[in-house]
Design an enzyme around this catalytic site. Structure first.
Site, short mmCIF file in Angstrom:
data_model
loop_
_atom_site.label_atom_id
_atom_site.label_comp_id
_atom_site.label_asym_id
_atom_site.label_seq_id
_atom_site.Cartn_x
_atom_site.Cartn_y
_atom_site.Cartn_z
N TYR A 163 -8.77 7.79 4.06
CA TYR A 163 -8.47 6.52 3.39
C TYR A 163 -8.41 5.43 4.47
CZ TYR A 163 -6.92 8.25 -1.21
OH TYR A 163 -6.85 8.78 -2.46
N CYS A 188 32.53 40.36 11.50
CA CYS A 188 31.29 39.76 11.99
C CYS A 188 30.09 40.51 11.41
CB CYS A 188 31.24 39.82 13.51
SG CYS A 188 29.62 39.33 14.16
N ASP A 198 0.86 10.14 3.66
CA ASP A 198 1.47 11.08 4.59
C ASP A 198 0.40 12.03 5.13
OD1 ASP A 198 3.45 12.11 6.06
OD2 ASP A 198 4.46 13.16 4.42
N CYS A 233 28.54 40.94 21.18
CA CYS A 233 27.94 40.91 19.84
C CYS A 233 26.44 40.58 19.95
CB CYS A 233 28.66 39.85 19.02
SG CYS A 233 27.84 39.40 17.51
N LYS A 235 2.30 4.46 1.46
CA LYS A 235 2.31 4.99 2.83
C LYS A 235 1.85 6.44 2.75
CE LYS A 235 4.97 5.07 7.08
NZ LYS A 235 4.72 6.45 7.47
N CYS A 263 28.17 42.39 14.54
CA CYS A 263 28.70 43.51 15.31
C CYS A 263 29.85 44.24 14.61
CB CYS A 263 29.17 43.03 16.69
SG CYS A 263 30.61 41.96 16.61
N GLU A 321 0.86 -1.19 0.00
CA GLU A 321 0.00 0.00 0.00
C GLU A 321 0.89 1.24 0.00
OE1 GLU A 321 -2.37 -0.18 3.60
OE2 GLU A 321 -2.37 -2.36 3.51
N LYS A 339 10.57 3.15 3.07
CA LYS A 339 10.49 4.60 2.85
C LYS A 339 11.28 5.03 1.62
CE LYS A 339 9.98 7.10 6.55
NZ LYS A 339 9.01 7.91 7.27
N CYS A 378 33.25 35.02 15.89
CA CYS A 378 33.33 36.39 16.35
C CYS A 378 33.63 36.29 17.84
CB CYS A 378 31.99 37.08 16.12
SG CYS A 378 31.77 38.55 17.12
S1 IVH Z 1 -0.68 0.29 8.73
C1 IVH Z 1 0.77 -2.02 12.11
N1 IVH Z 1 -0.98 1.32 6.36
O1 IVH Z 1 2.20 5.05 8.97
C2 IVH Z 1 0.12 -1.26 11.05
N2 IVH Z 1 -0.08 2.69 8.08
O2 IVH Z 1 4.10 3.88 11.34
C3 IVH Z 1 0.34 0.19 11.19
N3 IVH Z 1 0.43 4.98 7.39
O3 IVH Z 1 1.19 6.92 11.35
C4 IVH Z 1 -0.35 1.03 10.29
N4 IVH Z 1 -0.21 4.76 5.30
O4 IVH Z 1 -0.83 6.39 9.87
C5 IVH Z 1 -0.57 1.53 7.62
N5 IVH Z 1 -1.30 2.12 4.22
C6 IVH Z 1 -0.91 2.33 5.47
C7 IVH Z 1 -0.40 3.57 5.90
C8 IVH Z 1 0.00 3.71 7.23
C9 IVH Z 1 0.29 5.59 6.22
C10 IVH Z 1 0.98 5.62 8.60
C11 IVH Z 1 0.14 5.44 9.82
C12 IVH Z 1 1.09 5.60 10.96
C13 IVH Z 1 2.37 5.18 10.36
C14 IVH Z 1 2.79 3.83 10.92
#
Ligand code: IVH
Length: 669
Positions: free
Chosen positions: A229, A413, A121, A436, A119, A416, A117, A319, A431
């Protein structure tokens, strides 16, 4: 109140369904069937009926999303099943290692089925449905305890207020989890509006979502374009839901928005390919993502794998690498720190990198400035890794404007005007003028900072004002401030002034290590201050220390020892210490907790993200007689581990150091 007749009642019920249907088309499926004007007609009719017959209004009416009374503050919510965090990997090798551990844990040699999935933000939240009704929504908080933001969540149009009857029967209690985000396009539109209204724009979509959700007035939240979501349920034992992929099918059927880039795939190689695909897709998406979440699909397998600390063994966040971006250097400023060090800072054409707008980058020091040969107007590549200050990694010399001027390090500087020197063995120029203005300001900010006297409300802005208005010439003057002196300052209200005076008053009783850190002796930060407090036990003994004793303290060394001696000999510094005493600052001995505390003699290392700032835990540990060091070694007793731990966790495991989470730590006290 007029009695609603049957006809009206059925019209009302139909209207609700109709509006909810169009909400879903619009907000979840992104394919509206009617125009906004037609929608408004339906909605106005609904409001009209509800106004005449308030008793008809049900909690799932679309009108209930608009936002009710503001709350004073958010109530804490303790949840049944903690919301976990995720371990993090950044390379294919690290992911392969995760996959290996999963197979080992499951005693399997064949490929694992994963769900991948994006991640998202945004802000993680939990929605509780009781008998099908949305009754409670909360932020993640520290995982166990979050904040009750139900009213705000109700204003998010794509969150179902009521689930199907069948679901209500099958799952009388259902906790749905997911992320609230703001689309990039909506964020930009909102920011344009805020700017036009003269309000400060939001930093990035994530802050936009988080800030909007934490509004005490739900009407403000209602006006913000937020989306929810769903990415899971808290309970992995619900009948009929045996896999993560089943959960998505179910949630989607119930009207939740599910991300369109979720995949169920088998084996390491496919996961790697999917990560590549998402990396390429990222810039095209209308929402921010910072990586890919990979979960073992089968719930039984998840349960078998379990969790360590606060993160499951069955999931990982892969990440994205720090993002690079191109920008242009407009000017270079030279900032003077509290110790007189002069740092070149590039002022950039505002540029978005990893979701934030960057307009400053550090050029570190003279050597770096010379190495890069920066010219004004240069096109540069900047990098931002997480929350750290962005830096310039490369200059595109081929794009240099003709006749542009090379940036030279100043000879005087910039604050001063005194001559500056480059001390032996240092890359920095300093400095040396203690009066100063930039240094005075820096010292004041450091003095009041978290690791020092910890005076809440005294940040950069106020420090600058206090100096400019000549209310404070050196930190000790803080203890003589009165509310009346603060009141005429810019943006200062009665209450704020009182809070600052109160905070100063509280700070008069602090600990010896904090005092030693606050003094701002070059080289004496939190760690050295702690060592000195332990060694001398009282300020008086510290004050009488000689060079030899000082340089023999492990971790202090000759240079810092000399700085301390010079500092203590300085006439101005002596006067300031007396002024602090006369101003009511207590200089307590440092013995109390060391031998008697619950954590006496225990050595801790702290890693990962915790629900409280690290300093909070550091103070707690020290108050109870323990010690905090920076790296894991054979003498470490405990690793206090938050989410996203780095290499320290691996090292602790290798050395068989006990790893504890926040809950376990609290229990120790
Ligand atoms: S699963 C153990 N799925 O990531 C399962 N988290 O460190 C934990 N996050 O702040 C969460 N997208 O809000 C999961 N598709 C996703 C996600 C997700 C973003 C964020 C979550 C949390 C952090 C987990």
């Amino acid at each position: 109140m007029a009695q609603p007749d049957k006809k009206l009642f059925s019209e009302y019920e139909k209207l609700k369904d109709e509006i909810n249907y169009h909400n879903r088309l619009y907000y979840v499926l992104d394919r509206p069937e009617i125009s906004d004007a037609e929608y408004d007609i339906l909605f106005d009719r609904l409001l009209e009926i509800e106004k005449k017959h308030p008793d008809l209004v049900t909690p799932d009416s679309p009108s209930q999303r608009v936002g009710t009374e503001p709350s004073k503050k958010f109530e804490p919510v303790r949840r049944r099943v903690p919301m976990l965090s995720l371990q993090k990997v950044t390379t294919a090798e690290e992911f392969a290692e995760f996959d290996r551990r999963v197979r080992e844990g499951l005693e399997k040699t064949e490929n694992i089925e994963y769900v991948t999935e994006p991640k998202l933000d945004g802000l993680a939240v939990e929605l509780v449905y009781e008998n099908g009704w949305f009754t409670l929504g909360s932020t993640r908080g520290d995982g166990v305890t979050g904040e009750n933001i139900t009213l705000n969540l109700k204003t998010i149009k794509n969150i179902p207020l009521k689930l199907s009857d069948k679901t209500a029967r099958t799952y009388p209690l259902l906790e749905v989890r997911g992320e609230v985000i703001m689309r990039k396009s909506a964020f930009e539109k909102l920011n344009r509006k805020l700017t036009e209204n003269g309000t400060a724009p939001l930093a990035n979509p994530r802050n936009g979502a988080a800030g909007s959700l934490r509004q005490l007035d739900p009407k403000i939240t209602a006006a913000r374009p937020l989306l929810f979501y769903a990415y899971g349920v808290s309970d992995t034992t619900l009948p009929g839901l045996g896999r993560q992929s089943d959960t998505f099918v179910f949630l989607e059927k119930e009207g939740f928005l599910i991300n369109e880039h979720i995949k169920t795939i088998t084996g390491l190689n496919k996961v790697e390919k999917e990560f590549q695909r998402l990396t390429e897709l990222r810039p095209e998406l209308d929402y921010e993502i910072d990586g890919m979440v990979v979960k073992v699909n089968d719930f039984a397998a998840q349960d078998l794998l379990g969790q360590i600390s606060r993160a499951p063994r069955w999931a990982v966040a892969w990440k994205f690498k720090a993002e690079l971006a191109e920008s242009v250097i407009q000017t270079v400023e030279f900032s003077v720190g509290r110790t007189g060090v002069i740092t070149p800072i590039a002022k950039l054409k505002p540029t978005r990198v990893s979701g934030v707008t960057v307009s400053n980058a550090s050029l570190h020091n003279e050597d770096e400035l010379n190495r890069l040969e920066i010219h004004l107007g240069d096109t540069v590549i900047i990098r931002r890794a997480g929350d750290v200050i962005p830096e310039v990694v490369e200059v595109k010399t081929d794009k240099r404007p003709e006749g542009s001027r090379k940036v030279k390090y100043p000879a005087k500087c910039p604050s001063c005007g005194e001559a500056i020197v480059r001390l032996e063995g240092e890359a920095a120029h300093r400095c040396l003028n203690p009066a100063c203005p930039a240094q005075v300001e820096g010292r004041l900010i450091h003095f009041a900072s978290k690791g020092g006297f910890d005076i809440e409300g005294l940040g950069d802005k106020l420090a600058r004002q206090l100096i400019r208005e000549k209310l404070v010439a050196e930190p000790a003057d803080l203890f003589y401030l009165t509310k009346e002196q603060l009141l005429p300052l810019d943006l200062m209200a009665e209450k704020k002034a009182q809070n600052i005076i109160d905070a100063i008053d509280r700070s008069r009783r602090t600990s010896l290590p904090r005092i030693l850190n606050a003094l701002g002796i070059i080289g004496v930060g939190e760690t050295a201050a702690q060592l000195l407090a332990e060694q001398f036990g009282s300020f008086e003994k510290f004050r009488r220390a000689d060079l030899e004793t000082l340089e023999n303290i492990p971790g202090i060394g000759r240079v810092i020892a000399k700085n301390i001696i010079d500092f203590l000999a300085g006439e101005g510094n002596r006067r300031m210490i007396e002024k602090m005493k006369a101003g009511g600052v207590q200089f307590p001995d440092y013995t109390s907790s060391k031998t008697s505390g619950k954590l006496s003699g225990k050595i801790f290392v702290i890693t990962g993200t915790l629900s409280q700032p690290r300093n909070y835990y550091k103070n707690l540990i020290e108050e109870n007689g323990g010690k905090v060091t920076g790296s894991v070694s054979g003498s470490t007793d405990y690793l206090l581990c938050g989410t996203d731990p780095g290499s320290k966790l691996a090292k602790a495991k290798k050395l068989e150091v006990a790893v504890i989470d926040e809950d376990q730590f609290r229990k120790m006290l």
